[in-house]
Write a protein that holds these residues in place. Sequence first.
Motif, PDB file in Angstrom:
ATOM      1  N   LEU A  83      39.589  62.786  48.441  1.00  0.00           N
ATOM      2  CA  LEU A  83      40.125  61.742  47.580  1.00  0.00           C
ATOM      3  C   LEU A  83      40.736  60.616  48.418  1.00  0.00           C
ATOM      4  CD1 LEU A  83      40.377  61.139  44.589  1.00  0.00           C
ATOM      5  CD2 LEU A  83      42.595  62.224  44.614  1.00  0.00           C
ATOM      6  N   ALA A  84      41.421  60.958  49.483  1.00  0.00           N
ATOM      7  CA  ALA A  84      42.013  59.951  50.368  1.00  0.00           C
ATOM      8  C   ALA A  84      40.925  59.125  51.057  1.00  0.00           C
ATOM      9  CB  ALA A  84      42.913  60.625  51.400  1.00  0.00           C
ATOM     10  N   VAL A  85      39.835  59.761  51.469  1.00  0.00           N
ATOM     11  CA  VAL A  85      38.723  59.050  52.101  1.00  0.00           C
ATOM     12  C   VAL A  85      38.096  58.078  51.108  1.00  0.00           C
ATOM     13  CG1 VAL A  85      36.390  59.333  53.065  1.00  0.00           C
ATOM     14  CG2 VAL A  85      38.253  60.798  53.852  1.00  0.00           C
ATOM     15  N   PHE A  86      37.865  58.533  49.870  1.00  0.00           N
ATOM     16  CA  PHE A  86      37.288  57.650  48.842  1.00  0.00           C
ATOM     17  C   PHE A  86      38.230  56.487  48.529  1.00  0.00           C
ATOM     18  CE2 PHE A  86      34.508  61.276  47.309  1.00  0.00           C
ATOM     19  CZ  PHE A  86      33.329  60.687  47.759  1.00  0.00           C
ATOM     20  N   ALA A  87      39.505  56.735  48.475  1.00  0.00           N
ATOM     21  CA  ALA A  87      40.474  55.660  48.219  1.00  0.00           C
ATOM     22  C   ALA A  87      40.460  54.651  49.359  1.00  0.00           C
ATOM     23  CB  ALA A  87      41.873  56.250  48.032  1.00  0.00           C
ATOM     24  N   PHE A  88      40.432  55.149  50.593  1.00  0.00           N
ATOM     25  CA  PHE A  88      40.383  54.264  51.750  1.00  0.00           C
ATOM     26  C   PHE A  88      39.114  53.418  51.742  1.00  0.00           C
ATOM     27  CE2 PHE A  88      39.127  53.488  56.195  1.00  0.00           C
ATOM     28  CZ  PHE A  88      40.200  52.699  56.582  1.00  0.00           C
ATOM     29  N   LEU A  89      37.969  54.024  51.450  1.00  0.00           N
ATOM     30  CA  LEU A  89      36.705  53.296  51.392  1.00  0.00           C
ATOM     31  C   LEU A  89      36.706  52.270  50.255  1.00  0.00           C
ATOM     32  CD1 LEU A  89      34.102  56.115  52.145  1.00  0.00           C
ATOM     33  CD2 LEU A  89      34.861  54.261  53.660  1.00  0.00           C
ATOM     34  N   SER A  90      37.326  52.606  49.147  1.00  0.00           N
ATOM     35  CA  SER A  90      37.433  51.662  48.021  1.00  0.00           C
ATOM     36  C   SER A  90      38.265  50.449  48.404  1.00  0.00           C
ATOM     37  CB  SER A  90      38.053  52.345  46.803  1.00  0.00           C
ATOM     38  OG  SER A  90      37.221  53.363  46.339  1.00  0.00           O
ATOM     39  N   VAL A  91      39.375  50.691  49.110  1.00  0.00           N
ATOM     40  CA  VAL A  91      40.221  49.582  49.548  1.00  0.00           C
ATOM     41  C   VAL A  91      39.452  48.713  50.542  1.00  0.00           C
ATOM     42  CG1 VAL A  91      42.287  49.011  50.895  1.00  0.00           C
ATOM     43  CG2 VAL A  91      42.405  50.736  49.084  1.00  0.00           C
ATOM     44  N   LEU A  92      38.722  49.334  51.464  1.00  0.00           N
ATOM     45  CA  LEU A  92      37.910  48.570  52.411  1.00  0.00           C
ATOM     46  C   LEU A  92      36.849  47.734  51.693  1.00  0.00           C
ATOM     47  CD1 LEU A  92      37.208  50.869  55.489  1.00  0.00           C
ATOM     48  CD2 LEU A  92      38.445  48.716  55.428  1.00  0.00           C
ATOM     49  N   ALA A  93      36.169  48.325  50.718  1.00  0.00           N
ATOM     50  CA  ALA A  93      35.130  47.607  49.972  1.00  0.00           C
ATOM     51  C   ALA A  93      35.741  46.435  49.205  1.00  0.00           C
ATOM     52  CB  ALA A  93      34.415  48.555  49.019  1.00  0.00           C
ATOM     53  N   ALA A  94      36.894  46.638  48.579  1.00  0.00           N
ATOM     54  CA  ALA A  94      37.558  45.555  47.850  1.00  0.00           C
ATOM     55  C   ALA A  94      38.001  44.451  48.799  1.00  0.00           C
ATOM     56  CB  ALA A  94      38.756  46.112  47.071  1.00  0.00           C
ATOM     57  N   ALA A  95      38.526  44.829  49.949  1.00  0.00           N
ATOM     58  CA  ALA A  95      38.950  43.829  50.930  1.00  0.00           C
ATOM     59  C   ALA A  95      37.762  43.030  51.438  1.00  0.00           C
ATOM     60  CB  ALA A  95      39.680  44.502  52.087  1.00  0.00           C
ATOM     61  N   PHE A  96      36.653  43.696  51.710  1.00  0.00           N
ATOM     62  CA  PHE A  96      35.457  43.003  52.172  1.00  0.00           C
ATOM     63  C   PHE A  96      34.924  42.057  51.100  1.00  0.00           C
ATOM     64  CE2 PHE A  96      30.832  42.671  52.619  1.00  0.00           C
ATOM     65  CZ  PHE A  96      30.766  42.061  53.868  1.00  0.00           C
ATOM     66  N   ALA A  97      34.893  42.510  49.855  1.00  0.00           N
ATOM     67  CA  ALA A  97      34.422  41.666  48.753  1.00  0.00           C
ATOM     68  C   ALA A  97      35.329  40.445  48.596  1.00  0.00           C
ATOM     69  CB  ALA A  97      34.366  42.463  47.453  1.00  0.00           C
ATOM     70  N   GLY A  98      36.625  40.630  48.688  1.00  0.00           N
ATOM     71  CA  GLY A  98      37.558  39.504  48.588  1.00  0.00           C
ATOM     72  C   GLY A  98      37.388  38.527  49.726  1.00  0.00           C
ATOM     73  N   TRP A  99      37.250  39.055  50.930  1.00  0.00           N
ATOM     74  CA  TRP A  99      37.045  38.187  52.090  1.00  0.00           C
ATOM     75  C   TRP A  99      35.732  37.424  51.949  1.00  0.00           C
ATOM     76  CZ3 TRP A  99      33.169  38.423  55.875  1.00  0.00           C
ATOM     77  CH2 TRP A  99      33.357  37.553  56.955  1.00  0.00           C
ATOM     78  N   SER A 100      34.656  38.073  51.520  1.00  0.00           N
ATOM     79  CA  SER A 100      33.361  37.416  51.342  1.00  0.00           C
ATOM     80  C   SER A 100      33.453  36.317  50.293  1.00  0.00           C
ATOM     81  CB  SER A 100      32.289  38.426  50.924  1.00  0.00           C
ATOM     82  OG  SER A 100      32.102  39.383  51.928  1.00  0.00           O
ATOM     83  N   TRP A 101      34.136  36.601  49.197  1.00  0.00           N
ATOM     84  CA  TRP A 101      34.297  35.603  48.136  1.00  0.00           C
ATOM     85  C   TRP A 101      35.079  34.397  48.656  1.00  0.00           C
ATOM     86  CZ3 TRP A 101      38.654  33.584  45.835  1.00  0.00           C
ATOM     87  CH2 TRP A 101      38.438  32.787  44.735  1.00  0.00           C
ATOM     88  N   TRP A 102      36.163  34.650  49.371  1.00  0.00           N
ATOM     89  CA  TRP A 102      36.974  33.561  49.915  1.00  0.00           C
ATOM     90  C   TRP A 102      36.157  32.725  50.900  1.00  0.00           C
ATOM     91  CZ3 TRP A 102      38.255  32.760  55.052  1.00  0.00           C
ATOM     92  CH2 TRP A 102      39.122  31.687  55.285  1.00  0.00           C
ATOM     93  N   ARG A 103      35.392  33.383  51.753  1.00  0.00           N
ATOM     94  CA  ARG A 103      34.584  32.664  52.734  1.00  0.00           C
ATOM     95  C   ARG A 103      33.521  31.807  52.057  1.00  0.00           C
ATOM     96  NH1 ARG A 103      30.924  34.975  57.568  1.00  0.00           N
ATOM     97  NH2 ARG A 103      30.663  32.973  58.599  1.00  0.00           N
ATOM     98  N   ALA A 104      32.877  32.335  51.020  1.00  0.00           N
ATOM     99  CA  ALA A 104      31.864  31.567  50.288  1.00  0.00           C
ATOM    100  C   ALA A 104      32.494  30.384  49.571  1.00  0.00           C
ATOM    101  CB  ALA A 104      31.146  32.468  49.289  1.00  0.00           C
ATOM    102  N   ALA A 105      33.674  30.576  49.001  1.00  0.00           N
ATOM    103  CA  ALA A 105      34.345  29.490  48.283  1.00  0.00           C
ATOM    104  C   ALA A 105      34.768  28.374  49.228  1.00  0.00           C
ATOM    105  CB  ALA A 105      35.555  30.027  47.536  1.00  0.00           C
ATOM    106  N   ALA A 106      35.056  28.701  50.471  1.00  0.00           N
ATOM    107  CA  ALA A 106      35.485  27.704  51.449  1.00  0.00           C
ATOM    108  C   ALA A 106      34.299  27.104  52.205  1.00  0.00           C
ATOM    109  CB  ALA A 106      36.460  28.343  52.436  1.00  0.00           C
TER     110      ALA A 106
END
Length: 162
Positions: free
Chosen positions: A6-29
């Motif tokens: 469960l901790a591994v899945f939570a960590f991977l989810s946070v990483l995926a969300a962070a990557f998606a947010g960073w990608s969105w921010w980079r595309a918007a800029a």
Amino acid sequence: MKLRLLAVFAFLSVLAAAFAGWSWWRAAADESYARGRERDAVLAAAGPYLVTLNTIDYRTAAADVDRWIAATTGQYFKDLSGDRQLQIDRAAASRTVSSASLVQAAVTEVDPARGSARLLAVLDVRVSTGGAPPSARLNRLTVDVSRSPDGWKISGVQAAGS
């Protein structure tokens, strides 16, 4: 074991969300993304304005010419404003009825910093004079578009080569 999984899945989810947010921010800029938004705004404004500029009915010519003027900016606006009555009189004298539809348009240049763009457009224009049946023609146009305080407007139109 379940807690560790469960901790591994939570960590991977946070990483995926962070990557998606960073990608969105980079595309918007991204400048190309901003240029694409401007290109879309130019097309959205210019298409209906081109139809307006090729539509007139001698019975409503004053309102139609006023719509032409409202669709333009710069020197084109000044020219149409100065020729307003001439255009109305010409439509009435020849009993002109013209309607148009946009067949295709593409932005060939856009400069958001200068507030200018150019596009190529093809219009299907149907014109009737003196009560005759309408004749159809395809107009190929090179169109200059400029940003005005009211948004993108037509600043020049020229016939394009076939």
